[in-house]
Design a protein around this motif. Structure first.
Motif, PDB file in Angstrom:
ATOM      1  N   GLY A  63     -52.184  40.913  35.447  1.00  0.00           N
ATOM      2  CA  GLY A  63     -53.707  41.994  35.197  1.00  0.00           C
ATOM      3  C   GLY A  63     -54.379  43.476  36.441  1.00  0.00           C
ATOM      4  N   PRO A  64     -53.862  43.099  37.081  1.00  0.00           N
ATOM      5  CA  PRO A  64     -53.534  43.906  38.474  1.00  0.00           C
ATOM      6  C   PRO A  64     -53.161  45.095  38.261  1.00  0.00           C
ATOM      7  CG  PRO A  64     -54.215  41.731  39.183  1.00  0.00           C
ATOM      8  CD  PRO A  64     -53.231  41.549  38.155  1.00  0.00           C
ATOM      9  N   GLN A  65     -52.168  45.180  38.059  1.00  0.00           N
ATOM     10  CA  GLN A  65     -51.530  46.643  37.637  1.00  0.00           C
ATOM     11  C   GLN A  65     -51.640  46.809  36.591  1.00  0.00           C
ATOM     12  OE1 GLN A  65     -47.987  44.190  38.630  1.00  0.00           O
ATOM     13  NE2 GLN A  65     -46.359  44.013  36.735  1.00  0.00           N
ATOM     14  N   SER A  66     -51.885  46.389  35.245  1.00  0.00           N
ATOM     15  CA  SER A  66     -52.194  47.477  34.682  1.00  0.00           C
ATOM     16  C   SER A  66     -53.351  48.297  33.817  1.00  0.00           C
ATOM     17  CB  SER A  66     -52.407  45.900  32.930  1.00  0.00           C
ATOM     18  OG  SER A  66     -51.195  44.972  32.999  1.00  0.00           O
ATOM     19  N   LEU A  67     -52.859  48.952  33.272  1.00  0.00           N
ATOM     20  CA  LEU A  67     -54.272  49.990  33.557  1.00  0.00           C
ATOM     21  C   LEU A  67     -55.052  49.797  31.913  1.00  0.00           C
ATOM     22  CD1 LEU A  67     -52.106  53.424  33.358  1.00  0.00           C
ATOM     23  CD2 LEU A  67     -53.830  52.543  35.169  1.00  0.00           C
ATOM     24  N   ASN A  68     -55.979  50.046  32.269  1.00  0.00           N
ATOM     25  CA  ASN A  68     -57.048  49.775  30.179  1.00  0.00           C
ATOM     26  C   ASN A  68     -56.781  50.582  29.194  1.00  0.00           C
ATOM     27  OD1 ASN A  68     -58.534  52.061  31.582  1.00  0.00           O
ATOM     28  ND2 ASN A  68     -60.418  50.428  32.588  1.00  0.00           N
ATOM     29  N   PHE A  69     -57.335  51.409  28.884  1.00  0.00           N
ATOM     30  CA  PHE A  69     -56.178  52.025  27.588  1.00  0.00           C
ATOM     31  C   PHE A  69     -57.066  53.398  28.144  1.00  0.00           C
ATOM     32  CE2 PHE A  69     -56.003  49.224  24.170  1.00  0.00           C
ATOM     33  CZ  PHE A  69     -54.776  48.797  24.955  1.00  0.00           C
ATOM     34  N   PRO A  70     -58.624  53.711  28.653  1.00  0.00           N
ATOM     35  CA  PRO A  70     -58.610  55.069  28.915  1.00  0.00           C
ATOM     36  C   PRO A  70     -58.435  55.891  30.017  1.00  0.00           C
ATOM     37  CG  PRO A  70     -60.434  53.708  28.234  1.00  0.00           C
ATOM     38  CD  PRO A  70     -59.339  52.542  28.147  1.00  0.00           C
ATOM     39  N   HIS A  71     -57.468  54.629  31.334  1.00  0.00           N
ATOM     40  CA  HIS A  71     -56.664  55.335  32.403  1.00  0.00           C
ATOM     41  C   HIS A  71     -55.440  55.506  31.226  1.00  0.00           C
ATOM     42  CE1 HIS A  71     -59.604  53.261  35.296  1.00  0.00           C
ATOM     43  NE2 HIS A  71     -59.169  54.357  35.144  1.00  0.00           N
TER      44      HIS A  71
END
Lengths: 285, 285, 285, 285
Positions: free
Chosen positions: B258-266
């Motif tokens: 999780g800590p290294q995952s982008l969310n979709f807007p990013h």
């Protein structure tokens, strides 16, 4: 999945590993292989060629180990090689030669498994199943070797932290097998004079964190036979429970790792000096 | 054994690897996955969650990748985890969800195989078979993936030299498969701020030594999502043929990474900026 | 001792460094060198030979930098060399040549100081005082350069962590000088293809932790001139505030670092491509 | 410049270093410090606090070393510290305390010089001048210490290769001083359990390449006092010519390096065990 059993709340988790941790089992654990005991007062010497190459080579090695009082013989029948064009090992035929040497010379056999297929055969013929450095995080292989219940020599990965190495051992333990011998064989650093950098500190660090026996492979660490003896003596002085040393009846003609293999006179000389160091630290060999 | 064919004297060996070497094949090679081409003018973006967790998550991801024009979706169904007590993946059920997303949203699928058993299934459902960093020197797996003939994404090992990485590719090639995409994902160094150290130099070095396409995984290198975008832009500027980026509909609830995952807007914002950088170096995305 | 002033309770310590931390100074800081500004919208290119070798070489370099619009020229008059038998630099005579080039061609000068003696002279002749990687933890030199108040280019040590690098900057700041430009130049890892491994991630990590400008030295990282251009482009794409590049009128005859030096046509080509990348990320060059 | 003398053709160069190479001087060289001899049959123990803190502390240490038969006492008066806000040492006042302890207890003194200024004082008061790891490539300091002619303890840099370390020794030798004792103190690797990774292999490798004596600092390698004893025993077993160990009358109150310092009872116990190991490898202590 077997590992779920170990998730029961009865086992409190303070470190990422638990079954292999010193907290879980405060006493040193011992791993018995026939009459050989890892983790007790004896420093166990394992020696032999990198790869099984021929009947002559294996029998000459077995006979010499018997004469020298080396209780375990090493020899690879399945060889993980960096190049697809290098000798990949004799396979089952090699295992049969090792078993024949055990029969004739009374030496226990340690040899490597590289996948499910080879594991099946190694578990049948060997006394100790070696998991090599490159497979230390081959988790499917770890699960399978856990299910065999047989003694396992788990080498530390080339760049594995001590925590990752103990977690790899935890995989084996969580699948039902606590007969684990940890083996430090040098880590990858920037220094290129030696093949790897022997992390001698791993001995006291692992002894504090875990109850498992720890052995040292000075041959892969050094990469050059002249440096094997001082590293082996250092390992015993630092508290290692054993050594695994490459030795070959004729290193100049070895199919792999010749430059780091001792010839038999040098192995004999080394074992003599190791007895004195073991005695100095209250162990025998 | 197929590799023996490559030992014929017609192929002179100047480097330890040959089939994957630039000398053997002076032109850039391209790997085609449906209409997606790695190694040509396009910089191929692959994105998606670390692990397949649920139908909702996979379909939300597939739909977003389609909208954004990301042609390949990633997602792990078999997860090599440091701890035996961590989530190990959904297995075949996960692969079926990925295949369903491909059907609905027209995205190609890249997903990891961890042993012979999972390889059998991954080869059936996926478009690109990923070999993870921890298995880069699992030579038996490399031989098997070579025999599938399918596109392979070969990640560099945590402490693999560039030569060892190309030798691992040579294993795949020597067993009949030249559809290899190399993936740099950060190497292990002494620096601990980042999860790994992205070896951005690997792009020009590998391009000189080999004809294979090279992609970058900025997510595992960074370990922290805020640093993923600058690393991704650097990769495109340095000549990478593609990127594989971890993105999740809800990173805070991801079962892994999780800590290294982008969310979709990013991710959307990043893709926009990557288009400009690709254009600046004469590529498109 | 000046540093005691900074120990006053008015400056709360949350990280080991404070004056150089982003928390202490949330805005980007800028370092002005004549009309050149580090840390603003401009990406500042510094280029020139590794070592000052002769009047011809320095004037040819200065003239070319002027023509190309490179605002800062590098060139070492004091050379820290691994071997005592290698060329150790021209000393004060070299500094005078650099100052003459500034006079004639309007380029600012960055050059290295290696001890108190050379610092005295460098501070007199140069616009930016370079502290080299090997002296990053030469704390007495850091204290002294802090007292000069002049702009400092502080290279990261060969195996310095980002925290140690920022602590070295803190030494300079604590002795009264906040005109600090940080320079990443590759770190030591196990990979030997490149001279060092460029830690491109250092750019976003340092930008988050500190307000100081960060520049990249792609030449010492690569060690091979062919790889300098892609690394330089990557640096600009990742957000670097500048570059310091080795370029020589005749690399084949350079007294040091010839293999990693660009010739002038290649430098010109590189600067052209960097302009496009800078534009793509909203900067100018 | 003195180094030019060594460039005469009478000294053929086969390695980058020559004066310190085994080829130049096939016999082991010995360094004499009063009646103490490094490089002969004796394993020389040096011990004492990290930093000189007070008269009480220094005299208590000197008295204990005398009782224990430890012939050399360590103690830093100039401390290179990562943070400018940490205790930087007592300076000349500290040196005077060390000299007083020598007077009263007959122990030789080893202490660090960090720049030209401190070198002047250290050369006056100490028996052995220590050059610390962070200054191993502070070439101006090496030149200056070469000119003193006094015994030098040259620590290996945090990420120095063995070749670079020997080149640093060559700087000292080329400026007229062959009284050099090499000190391995752990190198920087990815492993974080220990402060550094003791490169025990450095002992046999350096012994093969050079004629200089080699000692080991197990304290900075381990970073934790519990692991110092096994590392010290390993060093002696591997052939080290000496040890330099941090010990403090009250580690819990040490101003620096308390966690890795032995208290006096533990030091006494260690020295006893080292005698046995030295005897096992044919040395005395």
């Amino acid at each position: 999945m077997e590992s779920t059993k170990t998730l029961e709340p009865a086992v409190p988790v303070r470190r990422p590993y638990k079954l292999v941790s010193r907290e879980f089992h405060p006493e040193d654990s011992v791993v018995k292989v026939g009459s050989v005991v890892f983790g007790g007062p004896q420093v166990v010497v394992m020696a032999g060629p990198c790869a099984v190459e021929s009947r002559e080579q294996v029998m000459a090695s077995g006979e010499f180990m018997q004469q020298l009082g080396v209780p375990v013989m090493r020899g690879g029948a399945y060889k993980p090689r960096t190049s697809p064009y290098s000798f990949q090992g004799m396979g089952v035929d090699g295992l049969k030669l090792l078993a024949e040497a055990r029969e004739r010379f009374g030496v226990m056999i340690v040899t490597e498994a590289v996948d499910h297929g080879s594991l099946h055969h190694v578990a049948e013929y060997a006394d100790i199943i070696q998991i090599g450095a490159r497979n230390m995080q081959n988790f499917e292989l770890l699960k399978a070797v856990g299910q065999t219940g047989k003694p396992v020599l788990l080498k530390r990965g080339l760049s594995a932290t001590i925590d990752e190495w103990l977690m790899a051992a935890e995989y084996i333990a969580a699948h039902g097998n606590l007969n684990i011998i940890l083996c430090e064989r040098g880590i990858r650093t920037y220094e290129t004079k030696t093949r790897n950098t022997l992390d001698i500190s791993a001995i006291p660090v692992v002894k504090q964190l875990s109850h498992l026996p720890v052995v040292i492979d000075p041959s892969h660490a050094a990469g050059t036979w002249q440096w094997v003896a001082p590293l082996a003596r250092a390992a015993v002085a630092a508290g290692a429970d054993g050594l695994i040393i490459e030795a070959h009846p004729n290193p100049a003609e070895a199919l792999s790792d010749g430059p780091q293999s001792l010839n038999f006179p040098h192995l004999e000389e080394l074992v003599g000096s190791l007895r004195k160091v073991a005695d100095a630290v209250g162990r025998q060999l």
